[in-house]
Enzyme design. Structure first.
Site, PDB file in Angstrom:
ATOM      1  N   ALA A  12     -16.229  -6.816  -5.360  1.00 15.96           N
ATOM      2  CA  ALA A  12     -15.912  -8.331  -5.304  1.00 15.96           C
ATOM      3  C   ALA A  12     -15.926  -9.001  -6.629  1.00 15.96           C
ATOM      4  CB  ALA A  12     -16.677  -8.778  -4.511  1.00 15.96           C
ATOM      5  N   THR A  16     -13.444 -12.046  -8.825  1.00 16.16           N
ATOM      6  CA  THR A  16     -13.846 -13.483  -8.918  1.00 16.16           C
ATOM      7  C   THR A  16     -13.348 -14.229  -9.852  1.00 16.16           C
ATOM      8  OG1 THR A  16     -15.994 -12.763  -9.975  1.00 16.16           O
ATOM      9  CG2 THR A  16     -16.079 -13.102  -7.827  1.00 16.16           C
ATOM     10  N   GLN A  91     -13.447  -1.527  -3.304  1.00 16.92           N
ATOM     11  CA  GLN A  91     -14.162  -2.062  -2.112  1.00 16.92           C
ATOM     12  C   GLN A  91     -13.144  -3.419  -1.727  1.00 16.92           C
ATOM     13  OE1 GLN A  91     -18.212  -1.662  -3.861  1.00 16.92           O
ATOM     14  NE2 GLN A  91     -18.580  -1.341  -1.759  1.00 16.92           N
ATOM     15  N   ASP A  94      -7.725  -7.281  -1.711  1.00 13.37           N
ATOM     16  CA  ASP A  94      -6.923  -8.200  -2.084  1.00 13.37           C
ATOM     17  C   ASP A  94      -5.565  -7.561  -2.904  1.00 13.37           C
ATOM     18  OD1 ASP A  94      -7.729  -7.378  -4.810  1.00 13.37           O
ATOM     19  OD2 ASP A  94      -9.349  -8.534  -4.718  1.00 13.37           O
ATOM     20  N   HIS A 111     -11.620  -0.191   1.971  1.00 16.59           N
ATOM     21  CA  HIS A 111     -11.735  -1.285   3.198  1.00 16.59           C
ATOM     22  C   HIS A 111     -10.126  -1.806   3.603  1.00 16.59           C
ATOM     23  CE1 HIS A 111     -16.108  -1.829   1.439  1.00 16.59           C
ATOM     24  NE2 HIS A 111     -15.977  -1.148   2.381  1.00 16.59           N
ATOM     25  N   CYS A 144       0.745  -9.233  18.638  1.00 19.12           N
ATOM     26  CA  CYS A 144       1.905  -8.233  18.193  1.00 19.12           C
ATOM     27  C   CYS A 144       3.169  -8.569  18.705  1.00 19.12           C
ATOM     28  CB  CYS A 144       1.387  -6.845  18.549  1.00 19.12           C
ATOM     29  SG  CYS A 144       2.547  -5.574  18.045  1.00 19.12           S
TER      30      CYS A 144
END
Length: 241
Positions: A12, A16, A91, A94, A111, A144
């Site tokens: 992360a 940032t 990880q 985005d 992820h 869906c």
């Protein structure tokens, strides 16, 4: 003579500077709003329609899809374009490494991705933008369109297992690399964190770039505490040279 493989495990802290909040840092989302963790926990998400509605509202308000790559993402691309073999194991969900210009095939998303949605029933996938447009139009928990099943972001929620194929590829890269850089990650979430130990155990030079101490600092050949937006580009330029 082949050039050494550089592997980057990014967390992360790399995003940032693009305006995407950290989760576990001192000012992380979980510390400011512990209840937010339920919105990305599979059992809560599947078992409680109100959690799903709150989760969709959070996504609608989230600016991750509008975020732009920052200097750290661009520096990784510059290293790759310099001719150094680079693989990114991230990880983050985005998609900013690819948006910066890294080829899809050189990025492993441990992820998953927040840029797509997935049906838990028929496994149909689609763009997150389309699902958010339906929320904007008044559907508070859009099902869906193929089978009427529950839609979720194509990310690995808490309580879900990582894709074993992706994890296997990440382990293979960690074993094969000459330099392993862990950047912007607390190295506390397994199995991703264990890749640093796998790399070091197979002879890679381990470099940790993170604002806070990590459990693997003692194993590292180099630990950098400077801001990632400046320190990671400087490190990658040094490696390229």
């Amino acid at each position: 003579m082949s050039k050494p493989l550089v592997a980057l495990l990014t967390g992360a802290g790399v995003s940032t500077d693009s305006g995407i909040p950290d989760y576990r840092g001192p000012d992380g989302l979980w510390r400011r709003d512990p209840g937010a963790e339920k919105l990305v926990t599979y059992a809560y998400y599947m078992g409680d329609p109100e959690i799903r509605r709150r989760s969709w509202r959070m996504r609608r308000a989230n600016f991750a899809l509008a975020a732009e790559p920052n200097a750290a993402h661009r520096a990784v691309v510059e290293l790759e374009r310099s001719g150094v073999p680079v693989r990114v194991i991230t990880q983050n969900v985005d998609g900013l490494h690819q948006l910066a210009g890294m080829p899809d095939r050189k990025v492993l998303e441990l992820h998953g991705t927040a840029r797509s949605v997935l049906c838990v029933e028929c496994r149909a996938r689609g763009p997150m933008e389309d699902a958010l447009a339906r929320v904007e139009a008044g559907e508070d928990d859009p099902p869906c369109l193929e089978c009427g099943g529950v839609l979720k972001p194509a990310t690995v929620m808490f309580g879900e297992h990582l894709d074993p194929v992706v994890l296997g590829e990440a382990a293979a890269i960690s074993k094969a690399c000459t330099v392993f850089i862990a950047a912007g990650t607390s190295l506390q979430v397994h199995p991703a964190a264990g890749l640093a130990e796998v790399a070091a155990g197979h002879g890679a030079r381990l470099i940790v770039v993170n604002a806070e101490p990590t459990p693997y600092d003692g194993l590292a050949d180099e630990v950098i505490r400077e801001p990632i937006g400046t320190s990671l580009p400087a490190l990658l330029r040094r490696i390229a040279a």
